[in-house]
Write a protein that holds these residues in place. Structure first.
Motif, PDB file in Angstrom:
ATOM      1  N   VAL A 104      -9.407   6.654  -3.851  1.00  0.00           N
ATOM      2  CA  VAL A 104      -8.561   7.334  -2.872  1.00  0.00           C
ATOM      3  C   VAL A 104      -9.437   8.339  -2.126  1.00  0.00           C
ATOM      4  CG1 VAL A 104      -6.539   8.826  -2.535  1.00  0.00           C
ATOM      5  CG2 VAL A 104      -6.518   7.070  -4.333  1.00  0.00           C
ATOM      6  N   ARG A 105      -9.285   8.439  -0.807  1.00  0.00           N
ATOM      7  CA  ARG A 105     -10.136   9.331  -0.028  1.00  0.00           C
ATOM      8  C   ARG A 105      -9.590  10.755  -0.055  1.00  0.00           C
ATOM      9  NH1 ARG A 105     -11.161  10.502   5.838  1.00  0.00           N
ATOM     10  NH2 ARG A 105      -9.291   9.322   6.330  1.00  0.00           N
ATOM     11  N   PRO A 106     -10.326  11.721  -0.610  1.00  0.00           N
ATOM     12  CA  PRO A 106      -9.877  13.105  -0.592  1.00  0.00           C
ATOM     13  C   PRO A 106     -10.207  13.765   0.746  1.00  0.00           C
ATOM     14  CG  PRO A 106     -11.934  12.983  -1.786  1.00  0.00           C
ATOM     15  CD  PRO A 106     -11.604  11.572  -1.353  1.00  0.00           C
ATOM     16  N   THR A 107      -9.235  14.480   1.311  1.00  0.00           N
ATOM     17  CA  THR A 107      -9.471  15.295   2.497  1.00  0.00           C
ATOM     18  C   THR A 107      -8.937  16.690   2.216  1.00  0.00           C
ATOM     19  OG1 THR A 107      -7.392  14.587   3.529  1.00  0.00           O
ATOM     20  CG2 THR A 107      -9.364  13.314   4.060  1.00  0.00           C
ATOM     21  N   LEU A 123      -1.615   7.388  -7.786  1.00  0.00           N
ATOM     22  CA  LEU A 123      -1.840   7.132  -6.368  1.00  0.00           C
ATOM     23  C   LEU A 123      -2.859   6.013  -6.169  1.00  0.00           C
ATOM     24  CD1 LEU A 123      -1.979  10.700  -4.760  1.00  0.00           C
ATOM     25  CD2 LEU A 123      -0.053   9.107  -4.833  1.00  0.00           C
ATOM     26  N   ALA A 124      -3.898   6.012  -6.996  1.00  0.00           N
ATOM     27  CA  ALA A 124      -4.916   4.965  -6.887  1.00  0.00           C
ATOM     28  C   ALA A 124      -4.322   3.596  -7.197  1.00  0.00           C
ATOM     29  CB  ALA A 124      -6.082   5.273  -7.818  1.00  0.00           C
ATOM     30  N   ALA A 125      -3.511   3.520  -8.242  1.00  0.00           N
ATOM     31  CA  ALA A 125      -2.870   2.250  -8.601  1.00  0.00           C
ATOM     32  C   ALA A 125      -1.880   1.809  -7.525  1.00  0.00           C
ATOM     33  CB  ALA A 125      -2.156   2.393  -9.948  1.00  0.00           C
ATOM     34  N   PHE A 126      -1.274   2.783  -6.851  1.00  0.00           N
ATOM     35  CA  PHE A 126      -0.302   2.528  -5.778  1.00  0.00           C
ATOM     36  C   PHE A 126      -1.003   2.203  -4.460  1.00  0.00           C
ATOM     37  CE2 PHE A 126       3.602   4.443  -3.438  1.00  0.00           C
ATOM     38  CZ  PHE A 126       4.273   3.237  -3.487  1.00  0.00           C
ATOM     39  N   ARG A 127      -2.336   2.305  -4.462  1.00  0.00           N
ATOM     40  CA  ARG A 127      -3.177   2.040  -3.295  1.00  0.00           C
ATOM     41  C   ARG A 127      -2.887   3.010  -2.151  1.00  0.00           C
ATOM     42  NH1 ARG A 127      -2.268  -3.276  -1.254  1.00  0.00           N
ATOM     43  NH2 ARG A 127      -4.182  -3.018  -0.055  1.00  0.00           N
ATOM     44  N   ALA A 128      -2.646   4.257  -2.495  1.00  0.00           N
ATOM     45  CA  ALA A 128      -2.549   5.291  -1.466  1.00  0.00           C
ATOM     46  C   ALA A 128      -3.933   5.479  -0.853  1.00  0.00           C
ATOM     47  CB  ALA A 128      -2.044   6.594  -2.058  1.00  0.00           C
ATOM     48  N   MET A 153       0.839  -1.203   0.000  1.00  0.00           N
ATOM     49  CA  MET A 153       0.000   0.000   0.000  1.00  0.00           C
ATOM     50  C   MET A 153       0.873   1.251   0.000  1.00  0.00           C
ATOM     51  SD  MET A 153      -2.957   1.200   2.722  1.00  0.00           S
ATOM     52  CE  MET A 153      -4.150   0.014   2.108  1.00  0.00           C
ATOM     53  N   GLY A 154       0.466   2.245  -0.764  1.00  0.00           N
ATOM     54  CA  GLY A 154       1.197   3.496  -0.800  1.00  0.00           C
ATOM     55  C   GLY A 154       0.954   4.334   0.445  1.00  0.00           C
ATOM     56  N   PRO A 155       1.649   5.470   0.560  1.00  0.00           N
ATOM     57  CA  PRO A 155       1.504   6.314   1.744  1.00  0.00           C
ATOM     58  C   PRO A 155       0.307   7.251   1.647  1.00  0.00           C
ATOM     59  CG  PRO A 155       3.084   7.284   0.246  1.00  0.00           C
ATOM     60  CD  PRO A 155       2.658   5.972  -0.384  1.00  0.00           C
ATOM     61  N   VAL A 156      -0.072   7.803   2.793  1.00  0.00           N
ATOM     62  CA  VAL A 156      -0.922   8.982   2.801  1.00  0.00           C
ATOM     63  C   VAL A 156      -0.112  10.113   2.173  1.00  0.00           C
ATOM     64  CG1 VAL A 156      -2.004  10.725   4.282  1.00  0.00           C
ATOM     65  CG2 VAL A 156      -2.215   8.284   4.837  1.00  0.00           C
ATOM     66  N   VAL A 157      -0.711  10.860   1.253  1.00  0.00           N
ATOM     67  CA  VAL A 157       0.020  11.918   0.549  1.00  0.00           C
ATOM     68  C   VAL A 157      -0.653  13.264   0.790  1.00  0.00           C
ATOM     69  CG1 VAL A 157       0.791  12.784  -1.699  1.00  0.00           C
ATOM     70  CG2 VAL A 157       0.832  10.328  -1.232  1.00  0.00           C
ATOM     71  N   VAL A 158       0.152  14.238   1.179  1.00  0.00           N
ATOM     72  CA  VAL A 158      -0.291  15.624   1.225  1.00  0.00           C
ATOM     73  C   VAL A 158       0.118  16.278  -0.089  1.00  0.00           C
ATOM     74  CG1 VAL A 158      -0.029  17.876   2.336  1.00  0.00           C
ATOM     75  CG2 VAL A 158      -0.084  15.797   3.725  1.00  0.00           C
ATOM     76  N   TRP A 159      -0.833  16.838  -0.781  1.00  0.00           N
ATOM     77  CA  TRP A 159      -0.529  17.571  -2.009  1.00  0.00           C
ATOM     78  C   TRP A 159      -0.791  19.054  -1.775  1.00  0.00           C
ATOM     79  CZ3 TRP A 159      -4.118  18.194  -6.788  1.00  0.00           C
ATOM     80  CH2 TRP A 159      -3.440  18.938  -7.780  1.00  0.00           C
ATOM     81  N   ASN A 160       0.264  19.824  -1.769  1.00  0.00           N
ATOM     82  CA  ASN A 160       0.120  21.286  -1.732  1.00  0.00           C
ATOM     83  C   ASN A 160      -0.238  21.721  -3.143  1.00  0.00           C
ATOM     84  OD1 ASN A 160       2.581  20.686   0.412  1.00  0.00           O
ATOM     85  ND2 ASN A 160       1.141  22.222   1.124  1.00  0.00           N
ATOM     86  N   CYS A 161      -1.541  21.737  -3.426  1.00  0.00           N
ATOM     87  CA  CYS A 161      -1.989  21.875  -4.807  1.00  0.00           C
ATOM     88  C   CYS A 161      -1.796  23.283  -5.364  1.00  0.00           C
ATOM     89  CB  CYS A 161      -3.438  21.426  -4.945  1.00  0.00           C
ATOM     90  SG  CYS A 161      -4.631  22.395  -4.001  1.00  0.00           S
ATOM     91  N   THR A 162      -1.526  24.251  -4.494  1.00  0.00           N
ATOM     92  CA  THR A 162      -1.211  25.611  -4.945  1.00  0.00           C
ATOM     93  C   THR A 162      -0.437  26.342  -3.858  1.00  0.00           C
ATOM     94  OG1 THR A 162      -2.132  27.701  -5.768  1.00  0.00           O
ATOM     95  CG2 THR A 162      -3.412  26.546  -4.082  1.00  0.00           C
ATOM     96  N   GLY A 163       0.391  27.271  -4.283  1.00  0.00           N
ATOM     97  CA  GLY A 163       1.080  28.147  -3.337  1.00  0.00           C
ATOM     98  C   GLY A 163       0.328  29.437  -3.090  1.00  0.00           C
ATOM     99  N   THR A 164      -0.781  29.612  -3.787  1.00  0.00           N
ATOM    100  CA  THR A 164      -1.582  30.829  -3.650  1.00  0.00           C
ATOM    101  C   THR A 164      -2.454  30.739  -2.399  1.00  0.00           C
ATOM    102  OG1 THR A 164      -1.662  31.059  -6.050  1.00  0.00           O
ATOM    103  CG2 THR A 164      -3.273  32.315  -4.780  1.00  0.00           C
ATOM    104  N   CYS A 165      -2.563  31.846  -1.691  1.00  0.00           N
ATOM    105  CA  CYS A 165      -3.405  31.879  -0.504  1.00  0.00           C
ATOM    106  C   CYS A 165      -4.101  33.225  -0.403  1.00  0.00           C
ATOM    107  CB  CYS A 165      -2.575  31.626   0.758  1.00  0.00           C
ATOM    108  SG  CYS A 165      -3.594  31.307   2.224  1.00  0.00           S
ATOM    109  N   ASN A 166      -5.256  33.211   0.237  1.00  0.00           N
ATOM    110  CA  ASN A 166      -6.016  34.447   0.458  1.00  0.00           C
ATOM    111  C   ASN A 166      -5.677  35.107   1.793  1.00  0.00           C
ATOM    112  OD1 ASN A 166      -7.162  32.196   1.677  1.00  0.00           O
ATOM    113  ND2 ASN A 166      -9.230  33.025   1.630  1.00  0.00           N
TER     114      ASN A 166
END
Length: 360
Positions: free
Chosen positions: A78-81, A45-50, A1-14
């Motif tokens: 994959v569960r999105p949070t 990630l899905a194929a890696f079973r994250a 099984m793959g890891p839990v992954v944090v994706w910083n999907c953008t560097g933009t912030c309000n």
């Protein structure tokens, strides 16, 4: 099984938070992953079973395609949070998050109103974040509060615990400060070891108080794995019949899992051991799938993290609880000493406590 992954999907912030580990800003950044590239990443990630992909930022809700990508993630299994400052969550956004299958929404509150607004760089941020939590609660979207303990908000901890009870917030994650991004400049703003122990006592006592009164709040301590040992030692004193079970669960968890069961991809596609250790990059998913980078572990830091115990130095190397903590946070060690494998300076256990071994 793959890891839990944090994706910083953008560097933009309000917002402009003074402790931001990502150095986010109120501007657009060139070179961030496109929708097509993100979909290929999610498929891998899905194929890696994250099991989980955590959408973080910056502020992920400012990304134009984030709802599509969270829904796409859910459809792959994959569960999105979501990790968010919460100020953009109104009734419609909360409904959309629930509809597309977001498993959990973590909303940051860094103190009561005055401290939170100062921390976040915008007046009204506290009220907007609390409204975001309330909107999620109204429709049973799973949501929780995130609180990073620093010297600036340490005095607010009791009030925050009271707020959690008053608002019926079902989950709270108390984070310890990690010295990265703008947080690097805040080493001196971290609480000292005695203050950390006082904070832990307060949190543990409140957890027990809530349990006794039938108030169900899930409490998590994050980013300092000394917390686990401290909790066990506290349980031995206050709940001796439950202490063996605490130790069993801590051993099963295995302590810090950066580079093992937890990983990070930044907005440009670079792979890191966790979201706080962006100065170490193992590859880029535009050039090689995440699953390959993670599994092959060609980089000596990534390979070392997967079997780190022989590499650790100082107190970490000789600690009797190493199998429970796994060396704590390497980013803090490197930020203070310059040595990735040095002891974590934020470990607040005494020399006597780290020498003790209780096998109950």
């Amino acid at each position: 099984m793959g890891p839990v992954v944090v994706w910083n999907c953008t560097g933009t912030c309000n917002l402009e938070c003074i402790h931001c580990y990502y150095d986010a800003a109120k501007k657009r950044f060139a070179g961030e992953l496109t929708t097509d590239e993100a979909e290929r990443f999610i498929d891998d990630l899905a194929a890696f079973r994250a099991p989980v992909l955590l959408f973080s930022g910056g502020e992920p809700l400012v990304r134009d395609d984030v709802f599509h990508l969270m829904q796409y993630t859910a459809r792959t299994g994959v569960r999105p949070t979501l990790s968010t400052n919460g100020v953009l969550i109104d009734a419609e956004v909360a409904r959309d998050l629930k509809k597309i299958g977001v498993g959990y929404v973590g909303i940051s509150l860094d103190g009561m109103e005055e401290d939170h607004d100062r921390f976040r760089g915008r007046k009204g941020a506290f009220r907007d974040a609390l409204e975001g939590i309330q909107q999620c609660r109204r429709i049973d979207q799973r949501v929780g509060l995130r609180f990073t303990i620093t010297r600036h908000n340490y005095a607010d901890l009791s009030d925050v615990l009271r707020l959690i009870e008053e608002e019926g917030i079902p989950r709270v994650c108390f984070y310890h400060l990690v010295y990265s991004g703008r947080g690097k400049a805040m080493v001196d703003a971290d609480v000292n070891k005695e203050e950390t122990r006082v904070a832990m006592d307060l949190i543990l006592e409140k957890t027990l108080d809530w349990e006794r009164r039938g108030i169900n709040v899930e409490m998590l301590m994050v980013d300092n794995h000394a917390d686990g040992i401290y909790t066990y030692l506290w349980a031995r004193k206050h709940l001796p019949d439950r202490a063996p079970r605490v130790l069993e669960l801590l051993r099963r968890n295995g302590g810090n899992r950066s580079g093992i069961a937890f990983g990070n991809v930044d907005s440009q596609g670079n792979v890191h051991p966790d979201q706080f250790t962006r100065n170490h990059t193992f590859g880029n998913i535009r050039e090689e799938p995440f699953s390959s980078i993670w599994s092959e572990a060609k980089d000596p830091i990534l390979a070392g993290l997967k079997d780190r115990k022989p590499l650790l130095k100082g107190r970490c190397a000789t600690c009797a609880w190493l199998d429970v903590c796994n060396g704590n946070f390497r980013a803090r060690a490197e930020a203070v000493s310059g040595d990735f494998w040095a002891e974590d300076p934020a470990c607040y256990l005494t020399d006597a406590e780290i020498a003790e071994r209780v096998l109950s």
